[in-house]
Scaffold this motif. Structure first.
Motif, PDB file in Angstrom:
ATOM      1  N   ALA A 117      13.619  70.827   3.427  1.00 13.34           N
ATOM      2  CA  ALA A 117      12.861  69.811   2.693  1.00 13.34           C
ATOM      3  C   ALA A 117      13.799  68.864   1.954  1.00 13.34           C
ATOM      4  O   ALA A 117      13.575  67.649   1.914  1.00 13.34           O
ATOM      5  N   ARG A 118      14.871  69.396   1.362  1.00 13.02           N
ATOM      6  CA  ARG A 118      15.813  68.547   0.638  1.00 13.02           C
ATOM      7  C   ARG A 118      16.559  67.627   1.594  1.00 13.02           C
ATOM      8  O   ARG A 118      16.786  66.454   1.303  1.00 13.02           O
ATOM      9  N   GLU A 120      15.454  66.480   4.423  1.00 19.10           N
ATOM     10  CA  GLU A 120      14.514  65.433   4.845  1.00 19.10           C
ATOM     11  C   GLU A 120      14.357  64.379   3.757  1.00 19.10           C
ATOM     12  O   GLU A 120      14.308  63.175   4.043  1.00 19.10           O
ATOM     13  N   ALA A 121      14.295  64.825   2.498  1.00 22.14           N
ATOM     14  CA  ALA A 121      14.130  63.888   1.386  1.00 22.14           C
ATOM     15  C   ALA A 121      15.367  63.008   1.208  1.00 22.14           C
ATOM     16  O   ALA A 121      15.258  61.809   0.930  1.00 22.14           O
ATOM     17  N   GLU A 122      16.569  63.582   1.361  1.00 19.89           N
ATOM     18  CA  GLU A 122      17.804  62.855   1.099  1.00 19.89           C
ATOM     19  C   GLU A 122      18.289  62.022   2.283  1.00 19.89           C
ATOM     20  O   GLU A 122      18.881  60.951   2.090  1.00 19.89           O
ATOM     21  N   TYR A 123      18.032  62.496   3.501  1.00 21.94           N
ATOM     22  CA  TYR A 123      18.564  61.817   4.683  1.00 21.94           C
ATOM     23  C   TYR A 123      17.482  61.211   5.574  1.00 21.94           C
ATOM     24  O   TYR A 123      17.796  60.441   6.488  1.00 21.94           O
ATOM     25  N   GLY A 124      16.234  61.591   5.345  1.00 24.65           N
ATOM     26  CA  GLY A 124      15.149  61.040   6.142  1.00 24.65           C
ATOM     27  C   GLY A 124      14.958  61.686   7.497  1.00 24.65           C
ATOM     28  O   GLY A 124      14.152  61.218   8.300  1.00 24.65           O
ATOM     29  N   PRO A 250      14.218  56.727   8.896  1.00 21.26           N
ATOM     30  CA  PRO A 250      13.187  57.595   8.314  1.00 21.26           C
ATOM     31  C   PRO A 250      11.777  57.102   8.642  1.00 21.26           C
ATOM     32  O   PRO A 250      11.504  55.892   8.626  1.00 21.26           O
TER      33      PRO A 250
END
Length: 352
Positions: A117-118, A120-124, A250
């Motif tokens: 999840a992190r 995905e949030a930081e790198y898309g 993203p």
């Protein structure tokens, strides 16, 4: 970095029963122990050049390359499949999307949900794409390769098969990877003869080549070291880092379904750029492709991706920039589709 095709290509050789040519005479001598790399002038000259370029200890570089062993079967595995060999997406897919791999993917996702999840949030990069990569590459660390990396890289640097249509280019690639490996290992206290990987020198759960470890691998959990063998958090962050570096967008799906309007289809035109996105949605449709819903509103460029099915009709998808980015990990549309579909299957298996 080219992610090569170690797993898929070796499977293809087994399936096809391809005739494999004999090793070059120099390679045969190394295999018999008659001419170890320590006494090979080309290998030792390369060692001296690397030591000078990278400001490394000359004796250490010579000893490391000189201690490498030729892997007799590896040069043969680099040769392309015989001409006329039909590609088959369904067969290829079945090698990577199966109940064992899907179940392992569910466990990996559940155990590493926070890191995914992190990332995905930081790198898309969606969790399912990262899960698909690690699953296709090594079944989540189950099969990371049993070849000494120094042996694989030395073999392909100094005994690359000259019958390969791009022998000079590929040999230069592996020499650059050997140089990167030596540079990285020189900065650690570890024995450079110990790391294991694929027959092409790729390492860890994500099967990064040495230059990609140097450029894209990250310490995602902040413990002060990068570990792509035993630390799933670093693996997840590093795969996401790799995709972002190659232009991941993203929120953009990697593929859309596509059909054809046969009355105005210009398939040759649509296939001409291969997997490189080259058409706006409007020009794609003008060429006879049929898109629906979100695909019609796609703001970027598209490519028509053809997946052959042996003697049966090919399958097609519309590939976006993100599909192309996945192929930068491994230059194969079949590989990219396997990553996408494995990730989707794992996500679907988790939903209940």
């Amino acid at each position: 970095m080219r992610r090569l095709l170690p797993t898929a290509f070796s499977l293809a050789l087994v399936l096809l029963g391809a005739a494999l040519p004999a090793l070059p005479a120099s390679a045969q001598k190394v295999a018999r122990g008659e001419t170890p790399y320590a006494t090979r002038e080309d290998a030792m000259q390369f060692a001296d050049d690397v030591a000078a370029r990278r400001n490394l200890d000359r004796a250490w570089v010579r000893a490391t390359i000189g201690g490498a062993r030729l892997l007799p079967n590896v040069p043969r595995l680099m040769l392309p499949a015989p001409r006329g060999t039909a590609k088959n997406w369904r067969v290829y897919r079945s090698r990577f999307i199966d109940p064992v791999r899907i179940a392992a993917g569910v466990r990996f996702w559940q155990a590493n949900a926070a890191a995914l999840a992190r990332a995905e949030a930081e790198y898309g990069v969606p969790a399912e794409i990262i899960v698909g990569i690690v699953g296709v590459e090594t079944i989540y660390g189950r099969n990371m390769g049993n070849f000494r990396v120094i042996d694989a890289l030395a073999t392909l640097s100094f005994d690359f098969p000259q019958g390969h249509p791009r022998a000079a280019e590929r040999q230069a690639f592996f020499r650059s990877e050997l140089e990167s490996f030596l540079s990285t290992e020189s900065r650690t206290a570890e024995n450079p003869m110990v790391p294991l990987g694929s027959y092409a020198g790729a390492m860890g759960m994500p099967q990064f080549m040495p230059s990609s470890i140097a450029k894209y691998a990250i310490d995602f959990d902040g413990d002060g070291r990068i570990d792509l063998v035993n630390n799933p958090s670093d693996v997840i962050g590093s795969v996401a880092s790799y995709f972002k570096a190659f232009g991941w967008q993203p929120g953009v799906p990697p593929i859309y379904p596509v059909a054809f309007d046969e009355a105005r289809l210009k398939k040759d035109v649509l296939l001409a750029p291969d997997i490189l996105p080259s058409f706006s949605a409007d020009s794609f449709v003008a060429g006879g492709a049929v898109l629906e819903g979100e695909a019609l509103r796609h703001a970027g460029l598209l490519a028509l991706v053809e997946l052959q099915n042996g003697a049966d009709a090919p399958s097609y998808v519309a590939g976006t920039q993100n599909f192309y980015v996945i192929t930068r990990y491994n230059w194969s549309s079949y590989y990219a589709m396997s990553v996408i579909e494995l990730g989707r299957e794992v996500r679907a298996a988790m939903e209940p």
